[in-house]
Design a protein around this motif. Structure first.
Motif, mmCIF file in Angstrom:
data_model
loop_
_atom_site.group_PDB
_atom_site.id
_atom_site.type_symbol
_atom_site.label_atom_id
_atom_site.label_comp_id
_atom_site.label_asym_id
_atom_site.label_seq_id
_atom_site.Cartn_x
_atom_site.Cartn_y
_atom_site.Cartn_z
ATOM 1 N N UNK A 105 -10.199 -111.732 40.465
ATOM 2 C CA UNK A 105 -11.638 -111.964 40.456
ATOM 3 C C UNK A 105 -12.339 -111.416 39.234
ATOM 4 N N UNK A 106 -11.603 -110.677 38.405
ATOM 5 C CA UNK A 106 -12.166 -110.119 37.177
ATOM 6 C C UNK A 106 -11.631 -110.871 35.968
ATOM 7 N N UNK A 107 -12.473 -111.116 35.005
ATOM 8 C CA UNK A 107 -12.071 -111.826 33.785
ATOM 9 C C UNK A 107 -11.220 -110.896 32.921
ATOM 10 N N UNK A 108 -9.957 -111.254 32.635
ATOM 11 C CA UNK A 108 -9.086 -110.364 31.855
ATOM 12 C C UNK A 108 -9.529 -110.194 30.409
ATOM 13 N N UNK A 109 -10.420 -111.065 29.929
ATOM 14 C CA UNK A 109 -10.850 -111.004 28.531
ATOM 15 C C UNK A 109 -12.161 -110.246 28.338
ATOM 16 N N UNK A 110 -12.704 -109.727 29.446
ATOM 17 C CA UNK A 110 -13.970 -108.990 29.357
ATOM 18 C C UNK A 110 -13.796 -107.591 29.928
ATOM 19 N N UNK A 111 -14.458 -106.623 29.328
ATOM 20 C CA UNK A 111 -14.417 -105.278 29.890
ATOM 21 C C UNK A 111 -15.140 -105.268 31.238
ATOM 22 N N UNK A 112 -14.824 -104.271 32.034
ATOM 23 C CA UNK A 112 -15.458 -104.151 33.343
ATOM 24 C C UNK A 112 -16.965 -103.996 33.197
ATOM 25 N N UNK A 113 -17.392 -103.188 32.230
ATOM 26 C CA UNK A 113 -18.820 -102.984 32.018
ATOM 27 C C UNK A 113 -19.536 -104.259 31.622
ATOM 28 N N UNK A 114 -18.908 -105.062 30.782
ATOM 29 C CA UNK A 114 -19.534 -106.310 30.343
ATOM 30 C C UNK A 114 -19.681 -107.282 31.506
ATOM 31 N N UNK A 115 -18.672 -107.303 32.391
ATOM 32 C CA UNK A 115 -18.753 -108.196 33.544
ATOM 33 C C UNK A 115 -19.843 -107.761 34.513
ATOM 34 N N UNK A 116 -19.968 -106.456 34.705
ATOM 35 C CA UNK A 116 -21.041 -105.958 35.556
ATOM 36 C C UNK A 116 -22.414 -106.281 34.947
ATOM 37 N N UNK A 117 -22.536 -106.113 33.654
ATOM 38 C CA UNK A 117 -23.803 -106.410 32.983
ATOM 39 C C UNK A 117 -24.145 -107.894 33.093
ATOM 40 N N UNK A 118 -23.127 -108.743 32.998
ATOM 41 C CA UNK A 118 -23.351 -110.185 33.126
ATOM 42 C C UNK A 118 -23.876 -110.530 34.514
ATOM 43 N N UNK A 119 -23.304 -109.884 35.535
ATOM 44 C CA UNK A 119 -23.764 -110.123 36.907
ATOM 45 C C UNK A 119 -25.210 -109.682 37.079
#
Length: 281
Positions: A105-119
């Motif tokens: 469920x997490x994008x392997x090409x994005x950091x965890x912080x960037x994915x949270x910020x996108x949400x």
């Protein structure tokens, strides 16, 4: 604006069928559930219809599936009448889902912080100037000790338990009314499973959310639910109070309980679960 006096979720006579090469197969056969902001566990064997029943709320079934119900509503809003755009707006914002393998469920090409910020940006919950601070706060809320460091990591750089915490933080960032945890701990070891369930339970209580906890592990989820639904072959066989699995009366539920390995008799032969055609009538 939604009326908070309405039930959080209403499911009446939910039916799901799939068009297969060999013909039409009915996978869910008349499921009913009305729930408020409570914790409901849905248990049963693989293939019993647990996951697809609740994925249908989010429109996450393949094109071969057909979904019908007398009523399928979230806080009074008819989910079956939503178009693609409205359904996309509902996902995450009003209904969040934590999946079995967080790294899928997490994008392997994005950091965890960037994915949270996108949400956070998608949900419009935080001004852009406060995004990074809110990301760190969310990671801290799910008990990640060094949120600033973890925010800069990629999914493959963290353990399964930490990835599941990050996934939970992402779902909580949108502040949904209902959280669906679909086998959210089955890929984790026994100790981490309880920690993640404790965390989910804590956050659901703090935020006043509803929780649907889907699992095949009866013992694991029984202590985290106010109600337990036992499913078999697309139907609800029995409903029990949380923590009261020993009160089960349906032969299917009793059979499931009897098939569990026992530490009192290690290596002993387990009984075979008998199935009756009458259960499907």
């Amino acid at each position: 604006m939604n009326d908070n006096t309405k039930p959080l979720l209403e499911i009446q006579n939910l039916r799901i069928a799939f068009d297969m090469p060999q013909g039409r197969t009915e996978a869910v056969r008349g499921v009913n559930l009305t729930m408020g902001r409570e914790r409901v566990a849905v248990v049963g064997e693989s293939g019993s219809g647990k996951s697809i029943s609740f994925r249908s709320l989010l429109g996450l079934l393949p094109a071969s599936a057909s979904v019908s119900a007398d009523r399928l509503a979230l806080q009074g809003d008819d989910l079956l009448s939503l178009g693609p755009r409205a359904m996309r707006a509902l996902r995450g914002r009003r209904i969040g889902m934590v999946v079995q393998d967080p790294k899928q469920g997490l994008d392997p090409l994005m950091t965890i912080g960037k994915q949270l910020a996108e949400m956070l940006k998608l949900c419009g919950k935080v001004p852009r100037t406060g995004l990074q601070q809110r990301v760190r706060e969310l990671l801290a809320e799910v008990h990640i000790r060094d949120p600033k460091r973890v925010a800069d990591l990629y999914p493959h750089e963290v353990s399964g338990g930490m990835a599941q915490r990050a996934m939970l933080a992402m779902m909580l960032s949108a502040e949904p009314d209902l959280l669906i945890a679909d086998e959210a701990t089955s890929a984790l070891d026994a100790v981490v499973r309880h920690r993640i369930l404790d965390l989910i339970d804590e956050q659901v209580r703090l935020r006043g959310m509803g929780l649907v906890l889907i699992s095949h592990d009866l013992d694991l989820v029984a202590g985290y639910a106010d109600r337990i639904l036992v499913m078999y072959a697309g139907r609800v066989m029995e409903e029990l109070r949380g923590g009261q699995m020993s009160d089960a009366r349906h032969p299917y539920t009793r059979g499931l309980l009897a098939c569990r390995p026992s530490l009192d008799h290690p290596g002993g032969e387990l009984p075979v679960l008998n199935r009756e055609a009458a259960w499907l009538e």
